[in-house]
Design a protein around this motif. Structure first.
Motif: not given
Length: 291
Positions: A83, A91, A131, A163, A167
């Protein structure tokens, strides 16, 4: 100091291995602490600092040593721990995607600033998912945004989706496999912002990059042609067709490319072109508006 590694305390391990990593890392102690966090079961850094006298089990120590050996062999920390923090968000990263860098936050912050007084829906295209750092951050911090994220490779699209979910913005993002604009060429609607951190390293410079970059990060996310400007030329030329009147084209650029990219944008009719410096004082971002 004890001979058996598994009997070493966290404090002793930090001291010993920080010294070992000094020659290959700018942040040796941080690297060691991140590896300890992972070996101890993904604990936070506060746990490390509150348990300096704790001894590692044999299994924990061997796992930690594996991370240290990977680092000594040049593997980037982000790939080892899986990460990287970007724009205050976490991420997931793995080999096959470019590791998010602090320089790119300048680009994201500038786009957020340009959007802060707009109440209508803002449609954004991010070329080069990586990413998902740019894509996810814009979706997260621009409340009225919808983002299409384009990448030619499968791994970035897979990682970007992960991701987006972690998030909490997967409902605002559409991930599409695409060579630049090819995946959206049949779309009728135009966009308000096109953003990209494209490959911009000149071909001849790839071999001069640090081992942890050239040997581990994806080549097609680094190499930008003979002079590093191939993608800026292609994206700028084609972007005019996809942007609304007054729409924004926003780039991250290499340390000495701002002037050349500004000229490319001007040649293709962009107006009010300006640059933005990163935290090191380098012109890192170029912005232009479609007439």
């Amino acid at each position: 100091m004890k001979n058996r590694g598994e009997d070493m305390t966290i404090r002793e391990i930090i001291i010993k291995y920080s010294q070992e990593l000094e020659k290959i890392s700018d942040t040796p102690r941080l690297d060691v602490e991140l590896f300890l966090q992972k070996a101890l079961g993904d604990v936070d850094r506060i746990y490390i600092h509150l348990n300096l006298n704790k001894e590692l089990t044999k299994e924990q120590y061997n796992e930690f040593l594996g991370y240290i050996n990977d680092r000594i062999n040049g593997r980037p920390v982000a790939y080892i721990v899986g990460n990287r923090e970007f724009m205050g968000l976490d991420f997931f990263v793995k080999e096959g995607v470019l590791i998010p860098r602090p320089d790119t936050e300048t680009l994201v912050e500038e786009i957020i600033e340009l959007c802060k007084n707009k109440n209508e829906e803002i449609n954004i295209v991010d070329i080069g998912t990586g990413s998902g750092a740019i894509t996810v951050s814009l979706a997260k911090y621009i409340e009225n945004s919808k983002v299409i994220s384009l990448d030619i490779s499968d791994i970035p699209l897979e990682v970007g989706k992960i991701n987006a979910v972690s998030n909490g913005v997967d409902d605002k993002i559409e991930f599409i496999k695409s060579d630049v604009f090819s995946g959206i060429k049949d779309r009728v609607d135009k966009f308000d912002i096109i953003v990209s951190n494209p490959p911009y390293i000149p071909r001849k410079d790839i071999e001069t990059l640090h081992t942890q970059v050239k040997d581990y990060e994806p080549y097609n996310a680094l190499e930008g042609g003979e002079d590093g400007l191939d993608f800026y030329r292609q994206i700028t030329e084609e972007s005019v067709e996809y942007l609304n009147q007054g729409g924004i084209l926003a780039y991250e650029v290499g340390h000495d490319q701002a002037e050349d990219v500004s000229k490319i944008m001007k040649y293709h009719g962009y107006d009010k072109i300006y640059t933005k410096k990163d935290i090191q004082g380098i012109d890192r971002v170029v912005i232009g508006f479609k007439l």
